[in-house]
Design an enzyme around this catalytic site. Structure first.
Site, PDB file in Angstrom:
ATOM      1  N   HIS A  70      -8.799 -20.893  -6.515  1.00  0.00           N
ATOM      2  CA  HIS A  70      -9.783 -21.818  -7.098  1.00  0.00           C
ATOM      3  C   HIS A  70     -10.526 -21.195  -8.279  1.00  0.00           C
ATOM      4  CE1 HIS A  70      -9.738 -25.285  -4.151  1.00  0.00           C
ATOM      5  NE2 HIS A  70      -8.794 -24.467  -3.732  1.00  0.00           N
ATOM      6  N   ASP A  71     -10.616 -19.868  -8.312  1.00  0.00           N
ATOM      7  CA  ASP A  71     -11.184 -19.230  -9.502  1.00  0.00           C
ATOM      8  C   ASP A  71     -10.138 -19.199 -10.622  1.00  0.00           C
ATOM      9  OD1 ASP A  71     -13.219 -17.935 -10.959  1.00  0.00           O
ATOM     10  OD2 ASP A  71     -12.310 -15.977 -10.556  1.00  0.00           O
TER      11      ASP A  71
ATOM     12  N   ASP B  17     -10.869 -26.631   6.859  1.00  0.00           N
ATOM     13  CA  ASP B  17     -12.200 -26.517   7.465  1.00  0.00           C
ATOM     14  C   ASP B  17     -13.067 -27.716   7.136  1.00  0.00           C
ATOM     15  OD1 ASP B  17     -11.518 -24.056   8.463  1.00  0.00           O
ATOM     16  OD2 ASP B  17     -12.373 -22.938   6.782  1.00  0.00           O
TER      17      ASP B  17
ATOM     18  N   THR C  52       1.656 -21.173  12.962  1.00  0.00           N
ATOM     19  CA  THR C  52       1.368 -19.731  12.977  1.00  0.00           C
ATOM     20  C   THR C  52       0.418 -19.345  11.837  1.00  0.00           C
ATOM     21  OG1 THR C  52       3.364 -19.435  11.639  1.00  0.00           O
ATOM     22  CG2 THR C  52       3.599 -19.108  14.032  1.00  0.00           C
TER      23      THR C  52
ATOM     24  N   ASP D 246       0.155 -24.934   9.854  1.00  0.00           N
ATOM     25  CA  ASP D 246       1.423 -24.757  10.574  1.00  0.00           C
ATOM     26  C   ASP D 246       1.137 -24.136  11.935  1.00  0.00           C
ATOM     27  OD1 ASP D 246       1.061 -22.019  10.135  1.00  0.00           O
ATOM     28  OD2 ASP D 246       3.013 -21.698   9.212  1.00  0.00           O
TER      29      ASP D 246
ATOM     30  N   ASP E 277       4.486 -16.365   7.286  1.00  0.00           N
ATOM     31  CA  ASP E 277       5.894 -16.549   7.657  1.00  0.00           C
ATOM     32  C   ASP E 277       6.399 -17.869   7.083  1.00  0.00           C
ATOM     33  OD1 ASP E 277       4.657 -18.479   9.155  1.00  0.00           O
ATOM     34  OD2 ASP E 277       5.350 -17.749  11.105  1.00  0.00           O
TER      35      ASP E 277
ATOM     36  N   SER F 252     -15.885 -17.005 -12.541  1.00  0.00           N
ATOM     37  CA  SER F 252     -16.841 -18.073 -12.885  1.00  0.00           C
ATOM     38  C   SER F 252     -17.192 -18.927 -11.671  1.00  0.00           C
ATOM     39  CB  SER F 252     -16.288 -18.957 -14.007  1.00  0.00           C
ATOM     40  OG  SER F 252     -15.113 -19.623 -13.587  1.00  0.00           O
TER      41      SER F 252
ATOM     42  N   HIS G  44      -0.249 -21.491   2.124  1.00  0.00           N
ATOM     43  CA  HIS G  44      -0.580 -22.427   3.209  1.00  0.00           C
ATOM     44  C   HIS G  44       0.081 -22.042   4.530  1.00  0.00           C
ATOM     45  CE1 HIS G  44      -2.151 -25.828   0.365  1.00  0.00           C
ATOM     46  NE2 HIS G  44      -2.913 -24.750   0.379  1.00  0.00           N
TER      47      HIS G  44
HETATM   48  C1  HEM Z   1      -1.255 -28.163  -5.106  1.00  0.00           C
HETATM   49  C2  HEM Z   1      -2.003 -27.110  -4.913  1.00  0.00           C
HETATM   50  C3  HEM Z   1      -2.950 -26.990  -3.755  1.00  0.00           C
HETATM   51  C4  HEM Z   1      -3.669 -27.947  -3.115  1.00  0.00           C
HETATM   52  C5  HEM Z   1      -3.705 -29.431  -3.393  1.00  0.00           C
HETATM   53  C6  HEM Z   1      -4.408 -27.278  -2.056  1.00  0.00           C
HETATM   54  C7  HEM Z   1      -5.275 -27.899  -1.191  1.00  0.00           C
HETATM   55  C8  HEM Z   1      -5.910 -27.300  -0.111  1.00  0.00           C
HETATM   56  C9  HEM Z   1      -6.796 -27.964   0.800  1.00  0.00           C
HETATM   57  C10 HEM Z   1      -7.207 -29.426   0.724  1.00  0.00           C
HETATM   58  C11 HEM Z   1      -7.179 -27.051   1.722  1.00  0.00           C
HETATM   59  C12 HEM Z   1      -8.115 -27.301   2.919  1.00  0.00           C
HETATM   60  C13 HEM Z   1      -9.556 -27.216   2.485  1.00  0.00           C
HETATM   61  C14 HEM Z   1     -10.486 -27.399   3.672  1.00  0.00           C
HETATM   62  O1  HEM Z   1     -10.515 -28.463   4.273  1.00  0.00           O
HETATM   63  O2  HEM Z   1     -11.170 -26.426   4.012  1.00  0.00           O
HETATM   64  C15 HEM Z   1      -6.546 -25.810   1.398  1.00  0.00           C
HETATM   65  C16 HEM Z   1      -6.686 -24.657   2.111  1.00  0.00           C
HETATM   66  C17 HEM Z   1      -6.189 -23.455   1.681  1.00  0.00           C
HETATM   67  N1  HEM Z   1      -5.510 -23.205   0.518  1.00  0.00           N
HETATM   68 FE1  HEM Z   1      -4.757 -24.561  -0.730  1.00  0.00          FE
HETATM   69  N2  HEM Z   1      -4.129 -25.946  -2.093  1.00  0.00           N
HETATM   70  C18 HEM Z   1      -3.251 -25.714  -3.120  1.00  0.00           C
HETATM   71  C19 HEM Z   1      -2.757 -24.487  -3.524  1.00  0.00           C
HETATM   72  C20 HEM Z   1      -3.156 -23.290  -2.998  1.00  0.00           C
HETATM   73  C21 HEM Z   1      -2.837 -22.000  -3.552  1.00  0.00           C
HETATM   74  C22 HEM Z   1      -1.986 -21.779  -4.816  1.00  0.00           C
HETATM   75  C23 HEM Z   1      -3.424 -21.060  -2.753  1.00  0.00           C
HETATM   76  C24 HEM Z   1      -3.448 -19.567  -2.878  1.00  0.00           C
HETATM   77  C25 HEM Z   1      -2.696 -18.847  -3.673  1.00  0.00           C
HETATM   78  C26 HEM Z   1      -4.072 -21.773  -1.670  1.00  0.00           C
HETATM   79  C27 HEM Z   1      -4.676 -21.188  -0.592  1.00  0.00           C
HETATM   80  C28 HEM Z   1      -5.261 -21.868   0.454  1.00  0.00           C
HETATM   81  C29 HEM Z   1      -5.745 -21.218   1.655  1.00  0.00           C
HETATM   82  C30 HEM Z   1      -5.574 -19.748   2.012  1.00  0.00           C
HETATM   83  C31 HEM Z   1      -6.356 -22.221   2.424  1.00  0.00           C
HETATM   84  C32 HEM Z   1      -7.039 -22.052   3.772  1.00  0.00           C
HETATM   85  C33 HEM Z   1      -8.509 -21.760   3.606  1.00  0.00           C
HETATM   86  C34 HEM Z   1      -9.209 -21.565   4.924  1.00  0.00           C
HETATM   87  O3  HEM Z   1      -8.575 -21.670   5.976  1.00  0.00           O
HETATM   88  O4  HEM Z   1     -10.407 -21.298   4.913  1.00  0.00           O
HETATM   89  N3  HEM Z   1      -3.908 -23.119  -1.872  1.00  0.00           N
HETATM   90  N4  HEM Z   1      -5.772 -25.996   0.267  1.00  0.00           N
END
Ligand code: HEM
Length: 365
Positions: A73-74, A204, A218, A216, A223, A90, A198
């Site tokens: 997000h940054d 959350d 796990t 998923d 994985d 930022s 993911h």
């Molecule tokens: C099309 C691109 C992406 C979309 C639409 C997307 C969307 C989301 C959404 C909606 C969540 C859940 C937010 C919540 O309810 O707390 C999430 C969680 C997460 N995303 Fe993505 N994401 C994308 C790409 C990425 C990328 C590129 C990364 C890292 C390189 C990433 C890492 C994560 C991680 C680690 C979580 C879990 C956060 C947690 O459990 O606290 N995402 N994402």
């Protein structure tokens, strides 16, 4: 064009940052404990230890997941037409602006956890460096995840990111691929960074009244199970209307599927790459590691940064098993979407259907 040419040059330079390509002459750091090839990196060992113990609690849990999400997000806050500083910190320094962006839902909680560490080490690392360091260290908490390079020296951010640059789960695939494409990511790279991240993630905030809903089966293992789970018959998360509390809209009880993940797995532009990662652990780990490294350098001049990869702890080897189908499901339940390759054969887990447990929240005791 100039922007994407610069990015291509940067990616070609990435192997130079490879952790394995480090020079080897280490000297003792002033702490008398650690040693480093580059003495400028010595100051980071205590930061890494503090993060590992006190932010991540030595586990691939909610705090580690949040730190990885923060990297994205940054970093993605940059555009060749609209500006923005990319991986510049930022999102922390200008949080009053960036946290108002809808796509940054839940990042306030992540900053509540990571922010005090950024402040504590403000004389050692800029916010942009800190966010990327925390992301690299977070991956070393997750079995199967790659050890990625870390470079230091990102300047202080000068302004908030423009709005609208962070992809959202209800965006269509054309717009997601366009957004990543304008900062130099191919569709295959998008699949690697989104699917890989993911695999250690959950929701959350977006699922009403629920926290830590895994993507998923796990979520504490890096994985390839997500590449199976997202292709099972079942629905994407829409707006919460279809799910009652405690119910899942997906084929795997207890998990939630982002619409964007469900579509990436099935779109003709990305489906074959998505499927290609099923049970290809090292292929995923390598492609994801390269993609996140590329994210970590968006908006930065790589040649001005100092390689401190040597402070990043060892990766935890993958000890999990092969990706499997949930109890009672067969390959007939997979919506295979790649016309040019057969879907790999998978075993079905024995026993009755189970529900995947929520990810304990960092604030839980
Ligand atoms: C099309 C691109 C992406 C979309 C639409 C997307 C969307 C989301 C959404 C909606 C969540 C859940 C937010 C919540 O309810 O707390 C999430 C969680 C997460 N995303 Fe993505 N994401 C994308 C790409 C990425 C990328 C590129 C990364 C890292 C390189 C990433 C890492 C994560 C991680 C680690 C979580 C879990 C956060 C947690 O459990 O606290 N995402 N994402």
């Amino acid at each position: 064009m100039a922007f994407s040419r610069a990015l291509s040059a940067l990616v070609l330079a990435l192997p130079l940052l490879s952790v394995s390509a480090l020079r080897t002459k280490r000297a003792l750091c002033p702490d008398g404990v650690n040693s480093a090839v580059n003495q400028a990196c010595c100051a980071l060992f205590p930061v890494v230890a503090d993060l590992t113990e006190n932010l991540f609690d030595n586990e691939c849990g909610d705090a580690a997941h949040g730190a990885l999400r923060l990297v994205f997000h940054d970093a993605i806050g940059i555009s060749p037409t609209l500006g923005g500083g990319g991986a510049d910190g930022s999102i922390f320094t200008f949080s009053t602006t960036e946290l108002t962006f809808h796509a940054n839902i839940g990042i306030d909680d992540v900053l509540d956890q990571v922010g005090p560490f950024i402040t504590k080490y403000a004389d050692v690392l800029s916010p942009g460096d800190f966010i990327q360091l925390a992301g690299a260290v977070s991956l070393t908490q997750c079995p199967g995840a790659p050890r990625i390079p870390f470079v230091m020296g990102r300047p202080q951010p000068i302004a908030a990111s423009p709005p609208g640059l962070v992809p959202e789960p209800f965006d269509n695939i054309t717009s997601i691929l366009q957004r990543f494409g304008e900062v130099g990511f191919s569709p295959a790279e998008v699949v690697a960074v989104v699917g890989g991240s993911h695999s250690v993630a959950g929701a959350d905030d977006i699922v009403p009244n629920q926290q830590g809903v895994p993507f998923d089966q796990t979520p504490s293992l890096f994985d390839t199970q997500i590449f199976v789970d997202v292709l099972l018959r079942g629905t994407n998360f829409t707006d919460g209307q279809g799910a009652q509390q405690g119910e899942s809209e997906t084929a795997v009880a207890g998990t939630v599927r982002l619409q964007s993940d469900g579509l990436l797995a099935r779109d003709p532009r990305t489906a074959c790459t998505w499927q290609s990662f099923v049970n290809q652990q090292s292929q995923l780990s390598t492609a994801f590691g390269q993609g996140v490294t590329k994210l970590s350098l968006l908006g930065q001049t790589a040649s001005k940064l100092v390689d401190c990869s040597e402070v990043i702890p060892k990766a935890i080897a993958f000890t999990g098993g092969a990706a499997t189908l949930p109890p009672g499901q067969t390959l007939q339940d997979i919506q295979a979407s790649c016309p040019t390759a057969a879907f790999p054969k998978l075993a079905t887990q024995p026993g009755p259907a189970t529900t995947v447990s929520p990810i304990p929240q960092a604030t839980d005791s």
